[in-house]
Design an enzyme around this catalytic site. Structure first.
Site, PDB file in Angstrom:
ATOM      1  N   ASP A  99      -7.680   4.846  -5.029  1.00 61.02           N
ATOM      2  CA  ASP A  99      -6.319   4.902  -4.488  1.00 61.02           C
ATOM      3  C   ASP A  99      -5.417   5.613  -5.499  1.00 61.02           C
ATOM      4  O   ASP A  99      -5.885   6.138  -6.506  1.00 61.02           O
ATOM      5  CB  ASP A  99      -5.812   3.494  -4.150  1.00 61.02           C
ATOM      6  CG  ASP A  99      -5.747   2.569  -5.356  1.00 61.02           C
ATOM      7  OD1 ASP A  99      -5.769   3.037  -6.520  1.00 61.02           O
ATOM      8  OD2 ASP A  99      -5.652   1.343  -5.137  1.00 61.02           O
ATOM      9  N   ALA A 100      -4.125   5.597  -5.248  1.00 62.17           N
ATOM     10  CA  ALA A 100      -3.167   6.292  -6.116  1.00 62.17           C
ATOM     11  C   ALA A 100      -3.168   5.753  -7.539  1.00 62.17           C
ATOM     12  O   ALA A 100      -2.807   6.457  -8.471  1.00 62.17           O
ATOM     13  CB  ALA A 100      -1.762   6.203  -5.521  1.00 62.17           C
TER      14      ALA A 100
END
Length: 146
Positions: free
Chosen positions: A20-21
């Site tokens: 994810d980010a």
């Protein structure tokens, strides 16, 4: 009684697309790692899913549960284990764990129940005898699981 096989282990690497980010593996990707390990487990027993589909047999996930304990990150090498813990006529239940290879930390664990169905109708189908026997030789399988 046949000799017990070691728990099947599949290794994979965490890619950028798995994160994810924040650079941590997105939770649903652990289920993907487990799916790949189950596919490779079948292959190690001499069964290829595309061939089974041509023989009117599919394995479909009936239910899955997972517990997340620690994060995996980009470029971690993971070991995903596969153990058959329950085997019935047309279904089986796996216990799986995902560990980071570098330090052995348990990252995720879960159980997945898979049903055997006909490819053309998706109706239950008995697991073929030879495959059933190969799965029955798994080390995690208790006699009650039969």
């Amino acid at each position: 009684m046949p000799a017990q096989l070691p728990t099947f282990v599949h290794r994979c690497c965490v890619y950028y697309e798995d994160t994810d980010a924040g650079g941590i593996v997105y939770y649903v990707n652990y289920l993907k790692f487990m799916e790949r390990a189950r596919t490779e487990h079948l292959r190690s027993l001499g069964y290829v899913q595309s061939t089974l589909a041509g023989e009117d047999l599919l394995f479909v996930v009936h239910s899955a549960q997972a517990r997340y304990l620690a994060p995996a990150r980009l470029d971690d090498v993971l070991e995903v284990t596969v153990e058959v813990v329950e085997l019935k006529r047309a279904s089986l239940r796996y216990r799986q764990q995902v560990r980071r290879l570098a330090d052995g930390v348990l990252l995720c664990e879960g159980q997945v129940t898979v049903a055997s169905v006909r490819a053309d109708s998706l109706k239950p189908r008995a697991i073929p005898g030879a495959l059933h026997s190969a799965l029955a030789a798994e080390p995690g399988l208790s006699p009650a699981g039969e």
